[in-house]
Design a protein around this motif. Structure first.
Motif, PDB file in Angstrom:
ATOM      1  N   SER A 135      15.555  -3.020  63.770  1.00 18.86           N
ATOM      2  CA  SER A 135      15.530  -3.509  65.152  1.00 18.86           C
ATOM      3  C   SER A 135      14.328  -4.389  65.442  1.00 18.86           C
ATOM      4  O   SER A 135      14.318  -5.105  66.437  1.00 18.86           O
ATOM      5  CB  SER A 135      15.553  -2.323  66.131  1.00 18.86           C
ATOM      6  N   ARG A 136      13.291  -4.344  64.577  1.00 19.59           N
ATOM      7  CA  ARG A 136      12.101  -5.184  64.735  1.00 19.59           C
ATOM      8  C   ARG A 136      11.702  -5.784  63.391  1.00 19.59           C
ATOM      9  O   ARG A 136      11.880  -5.126  62.344  1.00 19.59           O
ATOM     10  CB  ARG A 136      10.915  -4.386  65.304  1.00 19.59           C
ATOM     11  N   VAL A 137      11.161  -6.997  63.440  1.00 19.99           N
ATOM     12  CA  VAL A 137      10.730  -7.702  62.231  1.00 19.99           C
ATOM     13  C   VAL A 137       9.327  -8.255  62.460  1.00 19.99           C
ATOM     14  O   VAL A 137       9.084  -8.935  63.466  1.00 19.99           O
ATOM     15  CB  VAL A 137      11.681  -8.866  61.877  1.00 19.99           C
ATOM     16  N   ILE A 138       8.407  -7.957  61.555  1.00 17.50           N
ATOM     17  CA  ILE A 138       7.071  -8.555  61.553  1.00 17.50           C
ATOM     18  C   ILE A 138       7.070  -9.638  60.484  1.00 17.50           C
ATOM     19  O   ILE A 138       7.350  -9.373  59.310  1.00 17.50           O
ATOM     20  CB  ILE A 138       5.984  -7.501  61.268  1.00 17.50           C
ATOM     21  N   LEU A 139       6.758 -10.850  60.900  1.00 14.36           N
ATOM     22  CA  LEU A 139       6.818 -12.008  60.017  1.00 14.36           C
ATOM     23  C   LEU A 139       5.397 -12.383  59.604  1.00 14.36           C
ATOM     24  O   LEU A 139       4.628 -12.906  60.400  1.00 14.36           O
ATOM     25  CB  LEU A 139       7.493 -13.162  60.743  1.00 14.36           C
ATOM     26  N   ALA A 140       5.045 -12.110  58.340  1.00 15.53           N
ATOM     27  CA  ALA A 140       3.679 -12.311  57.856  1.00 15.53           C
ATOM     28  C   ALA A 140       3.720 -13.089  56.544  1.00 15.53           C
ATOM     29  O   ALA A 140       3.340 -12.590  55.490  1.00 15.53           O
ATOM     30  CB  ALA A 140       2.990 -10.963  57.661  1.00 15.53           C
ATOM     31  N   THR A 141       4.183 -14.327  56.617  1.00 15.95           N
ATOM     32  CA  THR A 141       4.567 -15.057  55.414  1.00 15.95           C
ATOM     33  C   THR A 141       3.492 -15.967  54.834  1.00 15.95           C
ATOM     34  O   THR A 141       3.737 -16.649  53.842  1.00 15.95           O
ATOM     35  CB  THR A 141       5.819 -15.902  55.692  1.00 15.95           C
ATOM     36  N   GLY A 142       2.310 -16.071  55.410  1.00 16.48           N
ATOM     37  CA  GLY A 142       1.271 -16.918  54.843  1.00 16.48           C
ATOM     38  C   GLY A 142       1.396 -18.365  55.270  1.00 16.48           C
ATOM     39  O   GLY A 142       2.366 -18.774  55.904  1.00 16.48           O
ATOM     40  N   HIS A 143       0.396 -19.172  54.889  1.00 22.05           N
ATOM     41  CA  HIS A 143       0.252 -20.505  55.469  1.00 22.05           C
ATOM     42  C   HIS A 143       1.053 -21.600  54.770  1.00 22.05           C
ATOM     43  O   HIS A 143       0.955 -22.758  55.150  1.00 22.05           O
ATOM     44  CB  HIS A 143      -1.220 -20.912  55.540  1.00 22.05           C
ATOM     45  N   SER A 144       1.842 -21.266  53.760  1.00 20.78           N
ATOM     46  CA  SER A 144       2.532 -22.314  53.002  1.00 20.78           C
ATOM     47  C   SER A 144       4.046 -22.156  52.962  1.00 20.78           C
ATOM     48  O   SER A 144       4.714 -22.897  52.236  1.00 20.78           O
ATOM     49  CB  SER A 144       1.986 -22.347  51.566  1.00 20.78           C
ATOM     50  N   ALA A 145       4.590 -21.218  53.717  1.00 22.71           N
ATOM     51  CA  ALA A 145       6.017 -20.898  53.612  1.00 22.71           C
ATOM     52  C   ALA A 145       6.864 -21.826  54.473  1.00 22.71           C
ATOM     53  O   ALA A 145       7.396 -21.452  55.514  1.00 22.71           O
ATOM     54  CB  ALA A 145       6.259 -19.437  53.994  1.00 22.71           C
ATOM     55  N   ARG A 146       7.023 -23.060  54.024  1.00 22.57           N
ATOM     56  CA  ARG A 146       7.784 -24.050  54.781  1.00 22.57           C
ATOM     57  C   ARG A 146       9.229 -23.608  54.995  1.00 22.57           C
ATOM     58  O   ARG A 146       9.824 -23.892  56.035  1.00 22.57           O
ATOM     59  CB  ARG A 146       7.750 -25.401  54.079  1.00 22.57           C
ATOM     60  N   ASP A 147       9.811 -22.924  54.022  1.00 22.00           N
ATOM     61  CA  ASP A 147      11.210 -22.528  54.160  1.00 22.00           C
ATOM     62  C   ASP A 147      11.429 -21.589  55.350  1.00 22.00           C
ATOM     63  O   ASP A 147      12.502 -21.603  55.971  1.00 22.00           O
ATOM     64  CB  ASP A 147      11.741 -21.901  52.876  1.00 22.00           C
ATOM     65  N   ILE A 148      10.419 -20.804  55.713  1.00 19.49           N
ATOM     66  CA  ILE A 148      10.532 -19.946  56.901  1.00 19.49           C
ATOM     67  C   ILE A 148      10.538 -20.802  58.164  1.00 19.49           C
ATOM     68  O   ILE A 148      11.329 -20.577  59.095  1.00 19.49           O
ATOM     69  CB  ILE A 148       9.380 -18.923  56.943  1.00 19.49           C
ATOM     70  N   TYR A 149       9.665 -21.807  58.188  1.00 17.31           N
ATOM     71  CA  TYR A 149       9.651 -22.704  59.348  1.00 17.31           C
ATOM     72  C   TYR A 149      10.992 -23.436  59.481  1.00 17.31           C
ATOM     73  O   TYR A 149      11.457 -23.688  60.591  1.00 17.31           O
ATOM     74  CB  TYR A 149       8.521 -23.725  59.227  1.00 17.31           C
ATOM     75  N   GLU A 150      11.595 -23.742  58.362  1.00 15.72           N
ATOM     76  CA  GLU A 150      12.881 -24.445  58.411  1.00 15.72           C
ATOM     77  C   GLU A 150      13.981 -23.556  58.972  1.00 15.72           C
ATOM     78  O   GLU A 150      14.927 -24.048  59.606  1.00 15.72           O
ATOM     79  CB  GLU A 150      13.245 -24.965  57.023  1.00 15.72           C
ATOM     80  N   ILE A 151      13.896 -22.244  58.751  1.00 17.69           N
ATOM     81  CA  ILE A 151      14.837 -21.313  59.391  1.00 17.69           C
ATOM     82  C   ILE A 151      14.697 -21.410  60.906  1.00 17.69           C
ATOM     83  O   ILE A 151      15.690 -21.470  61.642  1.00 17.69           O
ATOM     84  CB  ILE A 151      14.591 -19.869  58.903  1.00 17.69           C
ATOM     85  N   PHE A 152      13.463 -21.432  61.383  1.00 21.81           N
ATOM     86  CA  PHE A 152      13.224 -21.548  62.830  1.00 21.81           C
ATOM     87  C   PHE A 152      13.785 -22.865  63.359  1.00 21.81           C
ATOM     88  O   PHE A 152      14.430 -22.896  64.417  1.00 21.81           O
ATOM     89  CB  PHE A 152      11.722 -21.454  63.120  1.00 21.81           C
ATOM     90  N   GLN A 153      13.531 -23.940  62.643  1.00 24.18           N
ATOM     91  CA  GLN A 153      14.033 -25.233  63.095  1.00 24.18           C
ATOM     92  C   GLN A 153      15.561 -25.262  63.126  1.00 24.18           C
ATOM     93  O   GLN A 153      16.171 -25.797  64.063  1.00 24.18           O
ATOM     94  CB  GLN A 153      13.496 -26.334  62.185  1.00 24.18           C
TER      95      GLN A 153
END
Length: 518
Positions: free
Chosen positions: A242-260
């Motif tokens: 039910s909750r997610v903590i997102l702690a992926t570090g400063h280089s995880a572009r693929d995570i930002y692309e999910i948001f986009q």
């Protein structure tokens, strides 16, 4: 309680008798009436005689003293799960806080465990083979696991740093980190600490899943069945909570692309970019100790900040007695970082020296939330392309110049020896860097010499590029709940979310996010 300071020559132990005598004097009582005495801080003072300065808390006999204790971890085998994406400092300490609160952390890490990660980093340094999921940035422990292990954050604004430091000691760090003004752990000790944290989490019922790169996040409000849990996809495997903590570090572009892709808010954020500077360590020792250095003294370090044309130029992640390492996360790029063992006993000192970059500083062709990340990537790629086409013998050869040559715009005829295993190539680094970065660095180095006479020298090597100082993207979150502004129940934290920089601040941010979960 009375706080006071005493000084002792470096190389001499602070004896229990002298400590109690100083406490009695500070309290205005006889030695028999001194209760608990605690050293709370130790720093080096090299202004005249080389001294350790100690800050002491002293208590009269009978005066209450409560030692700091870390909250106990609970058994969470059957507890409610919370997904933690990323096993760097933010993710690890978020998971530990979840254990204390009675939640079951499910840690998803795109990279490998810390032991297998060492093999991939050896291939990276020796052969130039980059595993995009297991390198100096990705894998158990994050970028901090193979660094100097600096724990410089002392500000209480982010949280109680004792929670981080005391847990690190419990998991194997030297107790000196509790009192040193500039504590560090060392890259030779950090992997064992990281493993001990994982063992604690698993023994209490938490889970770790390595080689689990997140490819999709589906929140409850966008699911057709309207169930009240997130789906986090790692390829064909789906985790639910039910909750997610997102702690992926400063280089995880693929995570930002999910948001986009989902249309969730993200924005360009300032970062810093520059070079790695390497001096002989003996030279820094002599500069910082004013020619009085002795082998029993701590290896000297330095830091500085200059203002040049409205932007900060500053040292970053200084590694005394350290080595330079390749930190590329994808083929076709050259990125450098530094690391040092606990003893800080290599022949070299290195530091990032970087220029503050704010949104709008990049050329006009870089736009949108990825503007600064694209700018960062293109600088890294330019370093690779130059070295690979001009005779670099290793895939990750770094363009380099002697420091004075760099500032004067002269390609160096030869280069000093370097700790950087892939090697350095004499290059017009002053031209390869973005002009506004190069200009500020070239002005700053001679200015630094006014503080540290001898720093500005052609015996120092300047290598490109130091670019992974912090995330160039921010995932905006509610300042009260710490949830993402568009996705309730999703907690972006640490360096990757744009809210921390370094081991301690990332750990504190992970703790803060875990605290918000109810």
């Amino acid at each position: 309680m009375k706080e006071f300071e005493i000084a002792e020559r470096i190389g001499r132990e602070l004896s229990e008798a002298s400590l109690k005598e100083a406490a009695a004097k500070a309290l205005g009582v006889k030695a028999d009436n001194v209760g608990h005495v605690e050293v709370v801080r130790r720093s080096v003072d090299a202004r005249q005689d080389i001294l350790y300065r100690y800050r002491i808390h002293a208590y009269r006999k009978g005066e209450e003293f409560t030692p700091y204790k870390v909250a106990p971890y609970q058994d969470v085998h059957a507890a409610e799960p919370v997904i933690v994406v990323g096993a760097g400092p933010a993710g690890m300490f978020a998971a530990l806080k979840l254990l204390q609160k009675g939640y079951k952390p499910i840690v998803l890490e795109r990279g490998k465990d810390v032991e297998r990660r060492k093999v991939d980093m050896a291939k990276l340094s020796v052969e130039g083979v980059i595993d995009p999921d297991s390198n100096y940035c990705y894998g158990e422990g994050g970028a901090g696991a193979f660094s100097d292990g600096k724990l410089f954050t002392r500000s209480s604004k982010r949280g109680d740093i004792r929670e981080v430091l005391h847990q690190l000691v419990a998991f194997g760090a030297h107790p000196d980190i509790l009192i040193d003004a500039h504590p560090h752990i060392g890259t030779d000790r950090l992997p064992e600490i990281v493993k001990n944290i994982r063992k604690c989490i698993e023994d209490h019922g938490g889970e770790y899943h390595f080689d689990s790169r997140v490819t999709e996040i589906i929140p409850p409000h966008s699911r057709p069945d309207r169930e009240s849990h997130f789906e986090v996809h790692c390829g064909s495997t789906v985790y639910k909570a039910s909750r997610v903590i997102l702690a992926t570090g400063h280089s995880a572009r693929d995570i930002y692309e999910i948001f986009q892709r989902h249309g969730w808010a993200l924005e360009a954020k300032g970062f810093a970019l520059g070079v790695r500077v390497e001096h002989p360590q003996w030279m820094i020792n002599q500069i910082r100790y004013h020619g009085k250095y002795q082998p029993f003294m701590p290896t000297a370090e330095y830091s500085f900040v200059q203002q040049v044309e409205g932007r900060g130029v500053f040292s970053f992640c200084m590694c005394p007695g350290g080595i330079l390492v390749p930190s590329s996360t994808e083929d076709g790029t050259v990125v450098l970082n530094g690391m040092s063992n606990a003893a800080r006993n290599s022949k070299w000192a290195n530091s990032g020296v970087v220029v503050q970059i704010e949104p709008g500083d990049q050329p006009a062709e870089y736009t949108g939330p990825f503007a600064l990340m694209d700018f960062q990537h293109d600088v890294e790629r330019k370093m690779y392309e130059y070295a690979s086409t001009q005779g670099g013998k290793h895939p990750l050869t770094a363009p380099a110049q002697r420091m004075k040559d760099f500032c004067r715009g002269i390609v160096s005829k030869d280069l000093p020896k370097t700790s950087y295993h892939p090697g350095a190539l004499s290059s017009p680094l002053h031209e390869l860097l973005p002009e506004h970065v190069s200009m500020r660095l070239r002005r700053a180095f001679p200015q630094v010499d006014r503080q540290m006479h001898g720093y500005y020298t052609n015996d120092a090597l300047v290598l490109g590029v130091e670019s992974r100082t912090s995330s160039p993207v921010r995932l905006p979150r509610d300042p009260e709940t710490l949830e993402h502004v568009d996705v309730p129940g999703l907690y972006p934290c640490g360096e990757g979310a744009g809210y921390a920089g370094g081991i301690v601040s990332s750990a504190l941010d992970g703790i803060a996010c875990a605290e918000k979960i109810r």
